[in-house]
Design an enzyme around this catalytic site. Sequence first.
Site, PDB file in Angstrom:
ATOM      1  CE1 TYR A 174       8.155  18.271   3.633  1.00  0.00           C
ATOM      2  CE2 TYR A 174      10.426  18.568   3.832  1.00  0.00           C
ATOM      3  CZ  TYR A 174       9.327  17.991   3.355  1.00  0.00           C
ATOM      4  OH  TYR A 174       9.379  16.733   2.454  1.00  0.00           O
ATOM      5  CG  ASN A 186       5.483   9.225  -1.306  1.00  0.00           C
ATOM      6  OD1 ASN A 186       6.755   9.609  -1.029  1.00  0.00           O
ATOM      7  ND2 ASN A 186       4.666   9.648  -1.982  1.00  0.00           N
ATOM      8  CE  LYS A 206       8.251  14.863   5.136  1.00  0.00           C
ATOM      9  NZ  LYS A 206       7.238  13.591   4.633  1.00  0.00           N
ATOM     10  CG  LEU A 214      -1.921   1.045   1.346  1.00  0.00           C
ATOM     11  CD1 LEU A 214      -3.454   0.762   1.850  1.00  0.00           C
ATOM     12  CD2 LEU A 214      -1.512   2.399   2.128  1.00  0.00           C
TER      13      LEU A 214
END
Length: 249
Positions: free
Chosen positions: A145, A83, A149, A5
């Site tokens: 951001y 992702n 991460k 997936l």
Amino acid sequence: MPTALITGPASGIGAAFARRLAADGFSLVLVSRDERRLSESADQLKLRYGVATEVLPADLGTEEGLARVESRVADGVDLLVNNAGFGHPGRFTEVPVQDETRMLKVHCEAVLRLTLAALPGMRERDRGAIVNVASVAAFFTHGTYSASKAWVVNFSESAANEVGNPRIKIMALCPGFVRTEFHQRASMDTTGIPDFLWLKADDVVREAMRDLALGKRVSVPDLRYKAIVALGKYVPRSVQSRVSASLGR
């Protein structure tokens, strides 16, 4: 036939993962909020590689969409690729708070919940793998951001440690600048980024799959970025911030 997936598979790194895994014989479950592009991608992969493709339109930035994907993952997947992600063009102080919290939902909450949904089935089968796509930005300081991460990297390493089973692999993938639609969609100015820093998505995925097979918990594709991350550990945070600002968001 194993099942993978992938979230955000319509372009860029997600599309490269879809091509690679289809070529490796995986059945695919493709997740994106853009149903039209998702269906087009699924049709192309099915035609080219002859693999089964399942389309799951969902917006991971909403509770309804995330719950839908969470339920599908819990049904059983052999490989999960978290992702999906996006960026903002401005400083975090200039971005509406609802946009920032949406980023955290997609980058952090979705990764957490989908990972937790995948693990029971993987434990039962005593095998499986999860790739959480982070970024080289995780090792530097530049807004929400990079902070989100950094969480992905820390969480992936922590999860792999707690699972403690070498047959269930959990890895954070930390690419540098990649030629994708990411920057254009976020209206980011990339003119300050030198050409030699750009990577190709297929190269990133090829190295990621190699590192996953080797059991690495953090993958930084390309020697250039390995060197940047290594050197960054010795550079003061204030200098890092100035350099990343000069390269653009």
